[in-house]
Design an enzyme around this catalytic site. Structure first.
Site, PDB file in Angstrom:
ATOM      1  N   TYR A  92       0.853  -1.188   0.000  1.00  0.00           N
ATOM      2  CA  TYR A  92       0.000   0.000   0.000  1.00  0.00           C
ATOM      3  C   TYR A  92       0.892   1.242   0.000  1.00  0.00           C
ATOM      4  O   TYR A  92       1.676   1.454   0.916  1.00  0.00           O
ATOM      5  CB  TYR A  92      -0.952  -0.001   1.196  1.00  0.00           C
ATOM      6  CG  TYR A  92      -1.833   1.219   1.216  1.00  0.00           C
ATOM      7  CD1 TYR A  92      -2.876   1.353   0.317  1.00  0.00           C
ATOM      8  CD2 TYR A  92      -1.596   2.253   2.105  1.00  0.00           C
ATOM      9  CE1 TYR A  92      -3.669   2.488   0.309  1.00  0.00           C
ATOM     10  CE2 TYR A  92      -2.386   3.393   2.107  1.00  0.00           C
ATOM     11  CZ  TYR A  92      -3.420   3.499   1.209  1.00  0.00           C
ATOM     12  OH  TYR A  92      -4.199   4.624   1.201  1.00  0.00           O
ATOM     13  N   LYS A 189     -12.200  -0.289   3.835  1.00  0.00           N
ATOM     14  CA  LYS A 189     -12.380  -1.065   2.621  1.00  0.00           C
ATOM     15  C   LYS A 189     -13.448  -2.147   2.853  1.00  0.00           C
ATOM     16  O   LYS A 189     -14.570  -1.820   3.126  1.00  0.00           O
ATOM     17  CB  LYS A 189     -11.032  -1.632   2.189  1.00  0.00           C
ATOM     18  CG  LYS A 189      -9.880  -0.590   2.237  1.00  0.00           C
ATOM     19  CD  LYS A 189     -10.046   0.546   1.242  1.00  0.00           C
ATOM     20  CE  LYS A 189      -9.068   1.706   1.493  1.00  0.00           C
ATOM     21  NZ  LYS A 189      -7.653   1.347   1.512  1.00  0.00           N
TER      22      LYS A 189
HETATM   23  C1  LIG Z   1      -6.518   1.848   2.185  1.00  0.00           C
HETATM   24  C2  LIG Z   1      -5.438   0.983   2.649  1.00  0.00           C
HETATM   25  C3  LIG Z   1      -4.633   1.342   3.743  1.00  0.00           C
HETATM   26  C4  LIG Z   1      -4.800   2.660   4.467  1.00  0.00           C
HETATM   27  O1  LIG Z   1      -6.021   2.702   5.133  1.00  0.00           O
HETATM   28  P1  LIG Z   1      -6.864   4.042   5.414  1.00  0.00           P
HETATM   29  O2  LIG Z   1      -8.095   3.535   6.041  1.00  0.00           O
HETATM   30  O3  LIG Z   1      -7.065   4.731   4.109  1.00  0.00           O
HETATM   31  O4  LIG Z   1      -6.028   4.870   6.343  1.00  0.00           O
HETATM   32  C5  LIG Z   1      -3.651   0.448   4.139  1.00  0.00           C
HETATM   33  N1  LIG Z   1      -3.459  -0.731   3.498  1.00  0.00           N
HETATM   34  C6  LIG Z   1      -4.206  -1.094   2.451  1.00  0.00           C
HETATM   35  C7  LIG Z   1      -3.950  -2.408   1.799  1.00  0.00           C
HETATM   36  C8  LIG Z   1      -5.214  -0.254   1.989  1.00  0.00           C
HETATM   37  O5  LIG Z   1      -5.943  -0.625   0.933  1.00  0.00           O
END
Ligand SMILES: *Cc1c(COP(=O)(O)O)cnc(C)c1O
Length: 369
Positions: A92, A189
């Site tokens: 990420y 997500k």
């Molecule tokens: C979106 C995401 C993050 C960061 O999370 P947030 O909720 O946006 O702070 C970290 N790792 C992965 C794999 C992500 O998709």
């Protein structure tokens, strides 16, 4: 565990209550009436959600955070100056960039690796490496990291293994059962799944001293989730299994279809037998390979952007794991230093009818390169 039937004992309500109170009164003996005095320390709205996440991941405890990034930061900030951290070269994007900056600023040593067992073995420093941070399948190439192998290598050197399992979700992978010490989720997500809450979660295999430091970081640094967001998250979690299974099934259909498409030079999806991580994915993922895939289209940067904007069902937007399908041109977002191929489109498959999604991509890919 009544994760999907959280009966409220006070009222019989079949959905749990939200507790917006920031402060909690004491009784005649000046003892707390409940378990908390102040909502930065502990929030009763979290209880069911954290218990459910700990249960789903097979861990001892879970903590909610204001975002996925806040949850990852709380782990890294539990390390001490001089500690060595291993993370992935491709993971990420926002977290990798933060790690590079934070480790430099705070006297932590960082090595970025490919993620295969040999690269981990070569980087690990017994006694000094305290944290191995991996992600699987990892964004946005969907490489699969062998969690059991990584755990063995980390533990032999006295390090902890943390797994960003955002893309896999507890529906498809259980990192703790494979040896991980910590599991992290951007709950923004799949866990929430409706693109209307920013949240993070950590689950620990053991409530040890390191976990106590991480818990203290949440309380002291204050990256706490709001009560209403926590409530929405538990609402989203009620359909987690249905949503993830549906997205996974459709993603596989799309991957198989696109693999034979003349305008697609490569499909990156761990469910395809030709994917380099397929054998590991078959071992460590159950019931599907996730709802995320990437494709490389012929014609380079411009052509990729045309396909992204030519879709009608797929919305051209960042993020992933929601009920709606999204398509994103990563190179345009990450800029000139990005290690991501310029012709790559990242696809988050939602829960729409698979035929509608297939048709939409086919139409967008028909536009001239
Ligand atoms: C979106 C995401 C993050 C960061 O999370 P947030 O909720 O946006 O702070 C970290 N790792 C992965 C794999 C992500 O998709």
């Amino acid at each position: 565990m009544q994760g999907t039937h959280p009966l409220d004992p006070e009222t019989g309500g079949i959905v749990p209550p939200v507790h917006p109170s920031t402060t909690f009164a004491r009784d005649a003996h000046y003892d707390l009436r409940g378990r908390t005095s102040y909502a930065r320390d502990h929030n009763p709205t979290y209880e069911g959600v954290e218990d459910l996440l700990a249960h789903l991941e097979g861990g001892e405890r879970a903590l909610l955070f204001a975002s996925g990034m806040a949850s990852a930061a709380a782990v890294v900030q539990s390390l001490r100056p001089g500690d060595h951290v291993i993370a992935l070269k491709v993971m990420y994007w926002g977290l990798r960039n933060w790690l590079i900056q934070f480790c430099a600023d705070w006297g932590l040593e960082l090595t970025l690796v490919d993620g295969d067992p040999d690269s981990l073995r070569a980087a690990i420093r017994p006694g000094q490496t305290k944290l191995v941070w991996i992600e699987s399948p990892c964004n946005p190439l969907w490489q699969v990291v062998d969690i059991a192998a990584a755990a063995e290598i980390a533990h032999a050197a006295g390090a902890r293994l943390a797994v960003d399992s955002t893309a896999a979700t507890p529906v498809l992978t259980q990192p703790i059962a494979l040896g991980a010490d910590l599991v992290m989720h951007s709950a923004t997500k799949y866990l929430n799944g409706h693109s209307d809450v920013v949240a993070g979660a950590l689950v620990t295999a053991r409530a040890d001293d390191f976990w106590a430091r991480t818990e203290r970081n949440r309380k002291d640094l204050g990256a706490v989730l709001g009560s209403f967001e926590a409530w929405l998250l538990q609402r989203g979690l009620r359909t987690l299994f249905l949503r993830v299974r549906r997205s996974s099934e459709t993603a596989l259909k799309l991957a198989v279809h696109l693999a034979g498409h003349p305008r697609v030079s490569e499909v990156l999806y761990p469910g395809l037998p030709g994917h380099p991580g397929h054998a590991i994915a078959q071992r460590q993922m159950q019931g599907g390979f996730g709802g995320m895939l990437s494709i490389r289209v012929t014609g380079g940067f411009e052509a990729a952007q045309q396909v992204a904007t030519g879709c009608r069902r797929f919305l051209p937007a960042t993020s992933l794991g929601g009920v709606e399908s999204l398509i994103e041109h990563r190179a345009a977002i990450e800029g000139p230093d990005s290690p991501i191929p310029p012709d790559l489109l990242r696809i988050s498959v939602g829960i729409e009818h698979p035929d509608d999604l297939l048709l939409d991509l086919d139409r967008a890919l028909e536009s001239p390169a």
